[in-house]
Design a protein around this motif. Structure first.
Motif, PDB file in Angstrom:
ATOM      1  N   LEU A  38       1.053  -1.301  -0.113  1.00 57.02           N
ATOM      2  CA  LEU A  38       0.196   0.009   0.437  1.00 57.02           C
ATOM      3  C   LEU A  38       1.203   1.100  -0.065  1.00 57.02           C
ATOM      4  O   LEU A  38       1.709   1.564   1.485  1.00 57.02           O
ATOM      5  N   THR A  39       0.307   2.410  -1.296  1.00 57.26           N
ATOM      6  CA  THR A  39       1.426   3.566  -0.831  1.00 57.26           C
ATOM      7  C   THR A  39       0.868   4.413   0.216  1.00 57.26           C
ATOM      8  O   THR A  39      -0.272   3.835   0.885  1.00 57.26           O
ATOM      9  N   LEU A  40       1.069   5.392   0.798  1.00 57.08           N
ATOM     10  CA  LEU A  40       0.518   6.165   1.873  1.00 57.08           C
ATOM     11  C   LEU A  40      -0.644   7.158   1.067  1.00 57.08           C
ATOM     12  O   LEU A  40      -1.539   7.116   2.961  1.00 57.08           O
ATOM     13  N   TRP A  41      -0.364   6.926   0.141  1.00 58.40           N
ATOM     14  CA  TRP A  41      -2.323   7.307  -0.102  1.00 58.40           C
ATOM     15  C   TRP A  41      -3.427   6.807   0.858  1.00 58.40           C
ATOM     16  O   TRP A  41      -4.027   6.916   0.399  1.00 58.40           O
ATOM     17  N   GLN A  42      -2.753   5.559  -0.343  1.00 59.81           N
ATOM     18  CA  GLN A  42      -3.987   3.884   0.413  1.00 59.81           C
ATOM     19  C   GLN A  42      -3.682   3.653   1.170  1.00 59.81           C
ATOM     20  O   GLN A  42      -5.189   3.476   1.762  1.00 59.81           O
ATOM     21  N   ARG A  43      -2.533   4.282   2.385  1.00 60.85           N
ATOM     22  CA  ARG A  43      -3.155   3.756   3.759  1.00 60.85           C
ATOM     23  C   ARG A  43      -4.459   5.076   4.408  1.00 60.85           C
ATOM     24  O   ARG A  43      -4.760   4.536   4.938  1.00 60.85           O
ATOM     25  N   ILE A  44      -3.635   6.089   3.932  1.00 59.01           N
ATOM     26  CA  ILE A  44      -4.889   7.198   4.315  1.00 59.01           C
ATOM     27  C   ILE A  44      -6.023   7.369   4.291  1.00 59.01           C
ATOM     28  O   ILE A  44      -7.036   6.951   4.453  1.00 59.01           O
ATOM     29  N   VAL A  45      -5.953   6.881   2.741  1.00 63.74           N
ATOM     30  CA  VAL A  45      -7.722   6.151   2.058  1.00 63.74           C
ATOM     31  C   VAL A  45      -8.772   5.582   2.979  1.00 63.74           C
ATOM     32  O   VAL A  45      -9.343   5.091   3.366  1.00 63.74           O
ATOM     33  N   SER A  46      -7.589   4.271   3.432  1.00 60.52           N
ATOM     34  CA  SER A  46      -8.298   3.125   3.945  1.00 60.52           C
ATOM     35  C   SER A  46      -8.284   3.751   5.545  1.00 60.52           C
ATOM     36  O   SER A  46      -9.509   2.730   6.303  1.00 60.52           O
ATOM     37  N   SER A  47      -7.791   4.495   5.288  1.00 64.28           N
ATOM     38  CA  SER A  47      -7.785   4.587   6.943  1.00 64.28           C
ATOM     39  C   SER A  47      -9.275   5.167   7.552  1.00 64.28           C
ATOM     40  O   SER A  47      -9.910   5.405   8.732  1.00 64.28           O
ATOM     41  N   VAL A  48      -9.678   6.820   6.339  1.00 65.92           N
ATOM     42  CA  VAL A  48     -10.917   7.157   7.221  1.00 65.92           C
ATOM     43  C   VAL A  48     -11.730   6.894   5.938  1.00 65.92           C
ATOM     44  O   VAL A  48     -12.833   7.379   5.685  1.00 65.92           O
ATOM     45  N   LYS A  49     -11.636   5.689   5.174  1.00 63.67           N
ATOM     46  CA  LYS A  49     -12.992   5.281   4.709  1.00 63.67           C
ATOM     47  C   LYS A  49     -14.427   4.658   5.159  1.00 63.67           C
ATOM     48  O   LYS A  49     -15.235   5.239   4.507  1.00 63.67           O
ATOM     49  N   ASP A  50     -14.045   4.802   5.733  1.00 62.07           N
ATOM     50  CA  ASP A  50     -15.537   3.737   7.209  1.00 62.07           C
ATOM     51  C   ASP A  50     -15.613   5.186   7.971  1.00 62.07           C
ATOM     52  O   ASP A  50     -16.630   4.453   8.584  1.00 62.07           O
ATOM     53  N   TYR A  51     -15.492   6.466   8.093  1.00 59.34           N
ATOM     54  CA  TYR A  51     -15.433   7.397   8.435  1.00 59.34           C
ATOM     55  C   TYR A  51     -16.597   8.098   8.502  1.00 59.34           C
ATOM     56  O   TYR A  51     -17.289   8.339   7.521  1.00 59.34           O
TER      57      TYR A  51
END
Length: 82
Positions: A38-51
């Motif tokens: 996972l790239t940095l952006w993908q990590r960020i997106v996956s962490s806020v996706k379910d917010y």
């Protein structure tokens, strides 16, 4: 002028951070390491996706919060007047 320079400096810093984090690393022997899945952006997106960004429930405002908010607005308007 100074705030614009600081903002541009911050943007360049963020860009450099993203660039460095996406470059594949090499270990001491010169072999290329496995790139992160996972790239940095993908990590960020996956962490806020379910917010829950939007909610159907109304926020309940306590009297203390309403009072603090009115004081802050009074101070802001007085600061602009003075």
């Amino acid at each position: 002028m100074r705030s614009a320079t600081g903002f541009i400096f911050a943007l360049y810093g963020i860009f450099l951070l993203l660039l460095v984090s996406s470059v594949a690393a090499e270990n001491v022997n010169g072999e290329a390491l496995e790139p992160s899945s996972l790239t940095l952006w993908q990590r960020i997106v996956s962490s806020v996706k379910d917010y829950p960004w939007q909610s159907d429930q109304k926020e309940k405002e306590t009297p203390e919060v309403a009072h603090r908010r009115s004081i802050v607005w009074q101070r802001l308007t007085m600061a602009t007047v003075l």
